[in-house]
Design a protein around this motif. Structure first.
Motif, PDB file in Angstrom:
ATOM      1  N   ILE A  32       0.854  -1.193   0.000  1.00  0.00           N
ATOM      2  CA  ILE A  32       0.000   0.000   0.000  1.00  0.00           C
ATOM      3  C   ILE A  32       0.890   1.243   0.000  1.00  0.00           C
ATOM      4  O   ILE A  32       1.733   1.412   0.880  1.00  0.00           O
ATOM      5  CB  ILE A  32      -0.936   0.018   1.226  1.00  0.00           C
ATOM      6  N   GLU A  33       0.685   2.099  -0.977  1.00  0.00           N
ATOM      7  CA  GLU A  33       1.447   3.344  -1.065  1.00  0.00           C
ATOM      8  C   GLU A  33       0.513   4.527  -0.873  1.00  0.00           C
ATOM      9  O   GLU A  33      -0.609   4.533  -1.395  1.00  0.00           O
ATOM     10  CB  GLU A  33       2.139   3.458  -2.425  1.00  0.00           C
ATOM     11  N   ILE A  34       0.990   5.494  -0.091  1.00  0.00           N
ATOM     12  CA  ILE A  34       0.219   6.720   0.146  1.00  0.00           C
ATOM     13  C   ILE A  34       0.943   7.879  -0.518  1.00  0.00           C
ATOM     14  O   ILE A  34       2.136   8.085  -0.302  1.00  0.00           O
ATOM     15  CB  ILE A  34       0.072   6.998   1.668  1.00  0.00           C
TER      16      ILE A  34
ATOM     17  N   MET B  96      -6.687  -0.125  -7.349  1.00  0.00           N
ATOM     18  CA  MET B  96      -6.302  -0.414  -8.730  1.00  0.00           C
ATOM     19  C   MET B  96      -5.250  -1.520  -8.781  1.00  0.00           C
ATOM     20  O   MET B  96      -5.235  -2.316  -9.721  1.00  0.00           O
ATOM     21  CB  MET B  96      -5.780   0.870  -9.392  1.00  0.00           C
ATOM     22  N   ARG B  97      -4.414  -1.594  -7.769  1.00  0.00           N
ATOM     23  CA  ARG B  97      -3.415  -2.661  -7.713  1.00  0.00           C
ATOM     24  C   ARG B  97      -4.063  -4.001  -7.386  1.00  0.00           C
ATOM     25  O   ARG B  97      -3.581  -5.051  -7.811  1.00  0.00           O
ATOM     26  CB  ARG B  97      -2.335  -2.309  -6.691  1.00  0.00           C
TER      27      ARG B  97
ATOM     28  N   LYS C 154     -11.735  -7.559 -10.717  1.00  0.00           N
ATOM     29  CA  LYS C 154     -12.940  -6.748 -10.496  1.00  0.00           C
ATOM     30  C   LYS C 154     -12.659  -5.309 -10.883  1.00  0.00           C
ATOM     31  O   LYS C 154     -11.502  -4.877 -10.996  1.00  0.00           O
ATOM     32  CB  LYS C 154     -13.368  -6.815  -9.019  1.00  0.00           C
ATOM     33  N   ASN C 155     -13.733  -4.535 -11.038  1.00  0.00           N
ATOM     34  CA  ASN C 155     -13.617  -3.110 -11.338  1.00  0.00           C
ATOM     35  C   ASN C 155     -12.921  -2.403 -10.166  1.00  0.00           C
ATOM     36  O   ASN C 155     -13.366  -2.513  -9.020  1.00  0.00           O
ATOM     37  CB  ASN C 155     -15.031  -2.534 -11.539  1.00  0.00           C
ATOM     38  N   PRO C 156     -11.797  -1.669 -10.419  1.00  0.00           N
ATOM     39  CA  PRO C 156     -11.058  -1.037  -9.317  1.00  0.00           C
ATOM     40  C   PRO C 156     -11.890  -0.019  -8.541  1.00  0.00           C
ATOM     41  O   PRO C 156     -11.711   0.134  -7.329  1.00  0.00           O
ATOM     42  CB  PRO C 156      -9.865  -0.374 -10.011  1.00  0.00           C
ATOM     43  N   ARG C 157     -12.789   0.667  -9.226  1.00  0.00           N
ATOM     44  CA  ARG C 157     -13.618   1.661  -8.525  1.00  0.00           C
ATOM     45  C   ARG C 157     -14.540   0.974  -7.521  1.00  0.00           C
ATOM     46  O   ARG C 157     -14.746   1.482  -6.414  1.00  0.00           O
ATOM     47  CB  ARG C 157     -14.417   2.485  -9.538  1.00  0.00           C
ATOM     48  N   GLN C 158     -15.092  -0.197  -7.890  1.00  0.00           N
ATOM     49  CA  GLN C 158     -15.952  -0.939  -6.963  1.00  0.00           C
ATOM     50  C   GLN C 158     -15.154  -1.421  -5.750  1.00  0.00           C
ATOM     51  O   GLN C 158     -15.633  -1.376  -4.617  1.00  0.00           O
ATOM     52  CB  GLN C 158     -16.584  -2.140  -7.688  1.00  0.00           C
ATOM     53  N   ILE C 159     -13.908  -1.866  -6.009  1.00  0.00           N
ATOM     54  CA  ILE C 159     -13.043  -2.291  -4.890  1.00  0.00           C
ATOM     55  C   ILE C 159     -12.765  -1.103  -3.975  1.00  0.00           C
ATOM     56  O   ILE C 159     -12.825  -1.215  -2.743  1.00  0.00           O
ATOM     57  CB  ILE C 159     -11.717  -2.876  -5.423  1.00  0.00           C
TER      58      ILE C 159
ATOM     59  N   PRO D  82     -10.603   6.377 -11.597  1.00  0.00           N
ATOM     60  CA  PRO D  82     -10.725   4.938 -11.826  1.00  0.00           C
ATOM     61  C   PRO D  82     -10.695   4.095 -10.557  1.00  0.00           C
ATOM     62  O   PRO D  82     -10.911   2.891 -10.618  1.00  0.00           O
ATOM     63  CB  PRO D  82      -9.507   4.630 -12.704  1.00  0.00           C
ATOM     64  N   GLY D  83     -10.391   4.747  -9.420  1.00  0.00           N
ATOM     65  CA  GLY D  83     -10.362   3.973  -8.186  1.00  0.00           C
ATOM     66  C   GLY D  83      -9.389   4.481  -7.137  1.00  0.00           C
ATOM     67  O   GLY D  83      -8.923   3.724  -6.280  1.00  0.00           O
ATOM     68  N   PHE D  84      -9.074   5.767  -7.179  1.00  0.00           N
ATOM     69  CA  PHE D  84      -8.249   6.360  -6.129  1.00  0.00           C
ATOM     70  C   PHE D  84      -9.091   6.532  -4.866  1.00  0.00           C
ATOM     71  O   PHE D  84     -10.248   6.953  -4.939  1.00  0.00           O
ATOM     72  CB  PHE D  84      -7.704   7.731  -6.560  1.00  0.00           C
ATOM     73  N   ILE D  85      -8.509   6.227  -3.717  1.00  0.00           N
ATOM     74  CA  ILE D  85      -9.161   6.506  -2.438  1.00  0.00           C
ATOM     75  C   ILE D  85      -8.487   7.744  -1.864  1.00  0.00           C
ATOM     76  O   ILE D  85      -7.279   7.740  -1.607  1.00  0.00           O
ATOM     77  CB  ILE D  85      -9.038   5.321  -1.455  1.00  0.00           C
TER      78      ILE D  85
END
Length: 560
Positions: free
Chosen positions: A37-39, A56-57, A64-69, A90-93
């Motif tokens: 996990i990178e911040i 996304m990783r 699965k779709n990264p945004r759903q994850i 696309p799936g950044f938190i």
């Protein structure tokens, strides 16, 4: 050694891990292993204070779709410093922190003082940094000036990051260039007595050779006029080399550089280390003979072509002594890592030396090169090649005398080593905000002036741990505190990536934020709590500017 940003990143990583585990426990996602996990800090403020791409990783693993994850993970995030979590793109938190976290920065800086920004990420690793290593046959040029500023700053940054650093200058006092040097000196010496003598076509024609010959004549007169050429050349060369190395040391000290070791190339021949390394390479099958010369099988170890190790006349090449020098560094002196700063014309040297390390059983990854690109001196729109004072090519000491040590070192460390640069001589001496080193130093001097005025008014800073920093509510104040929090991370990244320009750019950004704060927020005349909080903030900026300038060996003036 406090690094608040790193602490927050570690807390967020732990929060993300807990969230992933909770989501898995509830059956929302399933996985065998969580990737690293990178911040990161988002480039745009509207994407929060910190961000991760872990979803996304994980997408390629979970199919699965990264945004759903990301959305599944975000629901389970629970962190006491976080005000809001959202999912973008696309799936950044993205994490939006409560703004009060930056209030811890000011007392931490004022407690740590000159230690703020220091760390132990190096864990005492024994590192050698070799830089400048100019031929002792004449004055230092602009490549040496840039290499000196970058190499010396890298050494300081590594020291601040917990590495055991040795600064070294390699004196090229052997080989072809010394023979040419001796022949050139001999010709000038003989000419002083009216004897016909010519400098070799590929010899040294500069005025410094004439000056050394005159000095030698003043001391020894005609004593060496009728000796053998060998004796005469040796005496001239020994004298001139000693004087030139003394001049190198004096000029570099004027530039703020002091070496731990001055290492002589000739000593490698005198000690037999050049012969020893040639024997070693022969014994392990890394050489062959061709046309009467001994060749190093560099291409067997990844280099583009083989190289001559010993010429057909039996004289070792520069490569042979350089391989011996590096074996001395790694094997004899036990450096775990060696960093060498070289000019743009040495690009091909990297592959040769990495090949040689492989042949000696040394991991080539332990040998790192920083290749400098070219420098142009400009005045106005004109390229400058000659010194106004001497009428000769501009040397390091000419540059220092014209623009000063501080400006020279700051300008040379403003850009990455692998980029070409124009050095603006006029800008370097301007006393204005256009001049970057002046801009940073002026911020420090402004704070010193503020401190002096408040002291005259009988106002002193309270215990930094007892000041209410929640009084700092303006955006310019928050941005300044946020920037101060980044400093330890910047030093660590500069050490890991060998990039002193990160510090220079950081200081420019910090100075800009401070000047904005100074012009926007009043200190003197405010109510007590706000005055104390702003005074403490300014003093924290003063500490960090000085710490950063110290790494670059640049003065932090109290008045300008």
């Amino acid at each position: 050694m406090i690094n608040i940003v790193m602490d927050i990143k570690n807390n967020l990583i732990n929060s993300i891990k807990r969230a992933i585990n909770k989501a898995a426990f509830d059956g929302v996602i399933s996985f065998d292993e969580v990737p690293e996990i990178e911040i990161e800090v988002p480039k745009e403020k509207n994407f929060g204070d910190f961000s991760t791409n872990v979803a996304m990783r994980m997408a390629s693993i979970l199919k699965k779709n990264p945004r759903q994850i990301a959305q599944a993970i975000a629901k389970y995030i629970d962190d006491e410093r976080t005000e809001k979590v959202d999912v973008a793109g696309p799936g950044f938190i993205n994490f939006y922190l409560k703004k009060d976290w930056v209030y811890d920065v000011i007392p931490a800086i004022l407690r740590e003082g000159e230690d703020y920004g220091r760390s132990n990420i190096g864990k005492g690793e024994k590192v050698q940094v070799e830089y400048v290593s100019a031929n002792p046959t004449g004055p230092m040029h602009m490549g040496n000036a840039r290499g000196g500023a970058i190499g010396d700053s890298i050494a300081s940054i590594l020291e601040a990051s917990g590495y055991n650093v040795t600064r070294e200058f390699y004196i090229n006092d052997a080989g072809n260039q010394i023979e040419k040097f001796a022949l050139s000196l001999e010709a000038r010496y003989l000419q002083l007595f009216g004897q016909p003598a010519e400098i070799p076509e590929n010899g040294y024609h500069g005025e410094d050779i004439v000056e050394r010959a005159k000095e030698f004549k003043d001391i020894y007169g005609d004593r060496y006029l009728n000796t053998s050429p060998e004796e005469r050349r040796k005496a001239l060369c020994d004298y001139a080399l000693k004087k030139n190395v003394e001049k190198l040391k004096a000029d570099l000290e004027a530039y703020g550089i002091k070496y731990d070791v001055w290492f002589s190339e000739q000593s490698l021949y005198d000690s037999g280390k050049v012969d020893d390394v040639i024997k070693t390479l022969k014994a392990n099958g890394s050489t062959y003979e061709k046309d009467g010369a001994i060749w190093f099988k560099a291409s067997d170890y990844g280099a583009p072509k083989d190289e001559v190790l010993v010429r057909s006349n039996g004289i070792p090449t520069y490569l042979a002594s350089d391989i011996a020098y590096h074996r001395d560094k790694f094997i004899d002196r036990g450096f775990e890592r060696v960093i060498t700063v070289l000019g743009a014309d040495h690009h091909g040297h990297m592959a040769r030396m990495h090949a040689a390390m492989k042949a000696l059983g040394i991991d080539p990854e332990r040998l790192q090169f920083i290749i400098l690109q070219l420098v142009r001196l400009v005045r106005g729109k004109e390229v400058v090649r000659m010194s106004k004072r001497t009428g000769k090519a501009i040397s390091l000491i000419d540059l220092i005398e014209e623009v000063g040590k501080d400006a020279a070192r700051f300008f040379f460390t403003m850009r990455s080593a692998d980029s070409q640069m124009d050095f603006d001589l006029d800008l370097a001496v301007q006393k204005s905000n256009e001049n970057p080193v002046y801009y940073v130093q002026y911020a420090h001097a402004r704070i010193c002036s503020m401190e002096s005025i408040l002291k005259q008014e009988g106002i002193a800073l309270r215990d930094p741990d007892k000041i209410d920093y929640s009084a700092l509510k303006q955006e310019v104040e928050w941005e300044l505190m946020r920037k101060l929090a980044d400093y330890p991370e910047e030093v660590a990244l500069a050490a890991q990536n060998l990039e002193p320009h990160r510090i220079t750019r950081y200081l420019l950004d910090l100075a800009g934020l401070f000047h904005n704060f100074y012009n926007t927020c009043r200190v003197k005349g405010e109510e007590e709590e706000l005055l104390q909080a702003r005074f403490a903030l300014a003093l924290a900026v003063k500490v960090v500017i000085k710490n950063g300038l110290d790494l670059l060996k640049i003065t932090a003036p109290e008045r300008m």
